[in-house]
Design a protein around this motif. Structure first.
Motif, mmCIF file in Angstrom:
data_model
loop_
_atom_site.group_PDB
_atom_site.id
_atom_site.type_symbol
_atom_site.label_atom_id
_atom_site.label_comp_id
_atom_site.label_asym_id
_atom_site.label_seq_id
_atom_site.Cartn_x
_atom_site.Cartn_y
_atom_site.Cartn_z
ATOM 1 N N ALA A 74 6.127 3.732 14.126
ATOM 2 C CA ALA A 74 5.558 2.705 13.374
ATOM 3 C C ALA A 74 6.137 2.374 12.191
ATOM 4 C CB ALA A 74 4.664 2.672 13.123
ATOM 5 N N LYS A 75 7.281 1.497 11.563
ATOM 6 C CA LYS A 75 8.381 1.944 10.472
ATOM 7 C C LYS A 75 7.018 1.143 8.939
ATOM 8 C CE LYS A 75 12.198 -0.700 10.395
ATOM 9 N NZ LYS A 75 13.078 -1.219 10.613
ATOM 10 N N ARG A 76 6.221 0.910 9.483
ATOM 11 C CA ARG A 76 5.502 -0.149 8.359
ATOM 12 C C ARG A 76 4.384 -0.876 8.770
ATOM 13 N NH1 ARG A 76 10.362 -2.485 7.194
ATOM 14 N NH2 ARG A 76 11.480 -1.510 5.624
ATOM 15 N N ILE A 77 2.821 -0.237 7.980
ATOM 16 C CA ILE A 77 1.435 -0.826 8.186
ATOM 17 C C ILE A 77 0.959 -1.888 7.180
ATOM 18 C CG2 ILE A 77 -1.066 -0.201 8.786
ATOM 19 C CD1 ILE A 77 0.285 2.285 10.105
ATOM 20 N N LEU A 78 0.263 -2.720 7.648
ATOM 21 C CA LEU A 78 -0.479 -2.964 6.382
ATOM 22 C C LEU A 78 -1.881 -3.718 7.141
ATOM 23 C CD1 LEU A 78 0.014 -5.011 3.452
ATOM 24 C CD2 LEU A 78 -0.492 -6.838 5.133
ATOM 25 N N ALA A 79 -3.123 -2.982 6.883
ATOM 26 C CA ALA A 79 -4.298 -3.399 6.862
ATOM 27 C C ALA A 79 -5.429 -3.651 5.640
ATOM 28 C CB ALA A 79 -5.059 -2.044 7.899
ATOM 29 N N PHE A 80 -6.177 -4.855 5.980
ATOM 30 C CA PHE A 80 -6.778 -5.646 4.874
ATOM 31 C C PHE A 80 -8.430 -5.799 5.422
ATOM 32 C CE2 PHE A 80 -3.830 -8.080 6.869
ATOM 33 C CZ PHE A 80 -4.155 -9.029 6.466
ATOM 34 N N ARG A 81 -9.112 -6.546 4.660
ATOM 35 C CA ARG A 81 -10.177 -6.844 5.117
ATOM 36 C C ARG A 81 -10.245 -8.903 4.700
ATOM 37 N NH1 ARG A 81 -14.975 -3.599 5.974
ATOM 38 N NH2 ARG A 81 -14.373 -1.346 6.027
ATOM 39 N N ASP A 82 -10.451 -9.088 3.074
ATOM 40 C CA ASP A 82 -10.300 -10.174 3.883
ATOM 41 C C ASP A 82 -9.653 -10.524 2.996
ATOM 42 O OD1 ASP A 82 -11.793 -9.261 1.482
ATOM 43 O OD2 ASP A 82 -13.161 -10.101 0.433
ATOM 44 N N LYS A 83 -8.992 -9.578 2.150
ATOM 45 C CA LYS A 83 -7.736 -10.284 0.850
ATOM 46 C C LYS A 83 -6.380 -8.859 1.349
ATOM 47 C CE LYS A 83 -10.036 -8.373 -2.595
ATOM 48 N NZ LYS A 83 -10.476 -8.717 -4.215
ATOM 49 N N PRO A 84 -5.422 -8.913 0.930
ATOM 50 C CA PRO A 84 -4.343 -7.953 1.039
ATOM 51 C C PRO A 84 -4.853 -6.484 -0.027
ATOM 52 C CG PRO A 84 -3.202 -9.821 0.764
ATOM 53 C CD PRO A 84 -4.502 -10.789 0.529
ATOM 54 N N PRO A 85 -4.133 -6.127 0.097
ATOM 55 C CA PRO A 85 -4.723 -4.683 -0.243
ATOM 56 C C PRO A 85 -4.229 -4.759 -1.524
ATOM 57 C CG PRO A 85 -2.865 -3.560 2.261
ATOM 58 C CD PRO A 85 -3.146 -5.307 1.845
ATOM 59 N N TYR A 86 -4.807 -4.054 -2.122
ATOM 60 C CA TYR A 86 -5.122 -4.174 -4.717
ATOM 61 C C TYR A 86 -5.073 -3.448 -4.768
ATOM 62 C CZ TYR A 86 -10.527 -3.992 -3.219
ATOM 63 O OH TYR A 86 -10.968 -4.313 -1.829
ATOM 64 N N GLY A 87 -4.514 -2.088 -4.076
ATOM 65 C CA GLY A 87 -4.790 -0.700 -4.676
ATOM 66 C C GLY A 87 -5.304 0.308 -4.663
ATOM 67 N N GLY A 88 -5.541 1.318 -4.866
ATOM 68 C CA GLY A 88 -7.075 2.201 -4.437
ATOM 69 C C GLY A 88 -6.710 2.448 -2.306
ATOM 70 N N SER A 89 -8.364 2.598 -2.224
ATOM 71 C CA SER A 89 -8.309 2.463 -1.089
ATOM 72 C C SER A 89 -8.039 1.483 -0.140
ATOM 73 C CB SER A 89 -8.803 3.948 -0.758
ATOM 74 O OG SER A 89 -10.129 3.099 -1.173
ATOM 75 N N SER A 90 -8.101 0.290 -0.805
ATOM 76 C CA SER A 90 -8.069 -0.598 -0.193
ATOM 77 C C SER A 90 -7.590 -1.166 1.203
ATOM 78 C CB SER A 90 -7.647 -2.282 -1.302
ATOM 79 O OG SER A 90 -7.113 -2.108 -1.449
ATOM 80 N N GLY A 91 -6.003 -0.491 1.288
ATOM 81 C CA GLY A 91 -5.931 -0.386 2.330
ATOM 82 C C GLY A 91 -5.337 0.589 2.998
ATOM 83 N N MET A 92 -6.338 1.881 3.268
ATOM 84 C CA MET A 92 -5.214 2.974 3.569
ATOM 85 C C MET A 92 -6.291 3.248 4.503
ATOM 86 S SD MET A 92 -3.450 4.793 1.535
ATOM 87 C CE MET A 92 -2.751 3.373 1.560
ATOM 88 N N PRO A 93 -5.567 3.735 6.005
ATOM 89 C CA PRO A 93 -6.137 4.240 7.307
ATOM 90 C C PRO A 93 -6.951 4.913 6.953
ATOM 91 C CG PRO A 93 -4.189 5.040 7.244
ATOM 92 C CD PRO A 93 -3.809 4.419 5.642
ATOM 93 N N CYS A 94 -8.026 5.433 7.512
ATOM 94 C CA CYS A 94 -9.118 6.347 7.884
ATOM 95 C C CYS A 94 -8.353 7.550 8.325
ATOM 96 C CB CYS A 94 -9.975 5.699 8.698
ATOM 97 S SG CYS A 94 -10.366 6.173 10.726
ATOM 98 N N GLY A 95 -8.990 8.796 8.387
ATOM 99 C CA GLY A 95 -9.039 9.879 8.665
ATOM 100 C C GLY A 95 -7.914 9.591 10.354
ATOM 101 N N ALA A 96 -9.109 9.364 10.987
ATOM 102 C CA ALA A 96 -8.601 9.331 12.924
ATOM 103 C C ALA A 96 -7.626 8.600 12.425
ATOM 104 C CB ALA A 96 -9.893 8.710 13.340
ATOM 105 N N CYS A 97 -7.103 7.742 11.613
ATOM 106 C CA CYS A 97 -5.909 6.532 11.709
ATOM 107 C C CYS A 97 -4.559 7.714 11.441
ATOM 108 C CB CYS A 97 -5.672 5.935 11.599
ATOM 109 S SG CYS A 97 -7.099 3.886 12.125
ATOM 110 N N ARG A 98 -4.924 8.216 10.765
ATOM 111 C CA ARG A 98 -3.591 8.838 10.062
ATOM 112 C C ARG A 98 -3.560 9.832 11.069
ATOM 113 N NH1 ARG A 98 -5.847 10.380 3.954
ATOM 114 N NH2 ARG A 98 -5.552 7.775 3.722
#
Length: 148
Positions: A74-98
């Motif tokens: 994977a070159k790039r990953i973007l993960a989010f809920r109702d809006k794009p990642p906005y800093g902090g842990s808002s778009g971070m993959p969980c430990g299992a995904c990492r």
């Protein structure tokens, strides 16, 4: 439109949180991955309260990428809920995904992960997993693959 906009546009319509039953819910986190070939693959989370089945959006997108192309990088990953990642842990993959990303290929240590969509702040998986426990084992496996 840059690649991050393309990733966001590819995944945003998947965001449709819903309960499939009193025990299973889906689509409350979505992800898009740019594969090594430059194509974009998407996925959404699907979770069951029993804990037997829990598939995060990032792993679902990786599964879709592998299923459609045989790729594991994977070159790039973007993960989010109702809006794009906005800093902090808002778009971070969980430990299992990492962990899954690292187990797929050591090259995924270079995967860029969106931290803040507006400012285009990113981190690499290596920054999130600096001393991964499986490096030596993965290097040996990859060397064995080259020998065969």
């Amino acid at each position: 439109m840059d690649i991050w906009d393309k990733l966001y546009e590819s995944a945003k319509d998947l965001y449709k949180p819903r309960e499939l039953s009193d025990f299973v819910y889906a689509n409350h986190v979505v992800a898009a991955i740019e594969g090594a070939d430059g194509k974009i693959y998407t996925g959404f989370c699907l979770e069951a309260t029993s804990g037997v089945f829990h598939l995060c959006a990032e792993r679902a997108a990786m599964f879709n990428m592998y299923q459609e192309s045989g790729q594991v990088i994977a070159k790039r990953i973007l993960a989010f809920r109702d809006k794009p990642p906005y800093g902090g842990s808002s778009g971070m993959p969980c430990g299992a995904c990492r962990e899954f990303l690292m187990q797929c290929s050591l090259e995924n240590s270079n995967t860029e992960i969106m931290v803040d969509f507006e400012t285009r702040e990113i981190v690499t998986l290596e920054e999130l997993m600096p001393l991964w426990w499986g490096t030596e084992r993965q290097v040996q496996w990859e060397e064995n693959q080259e020998d065969h």
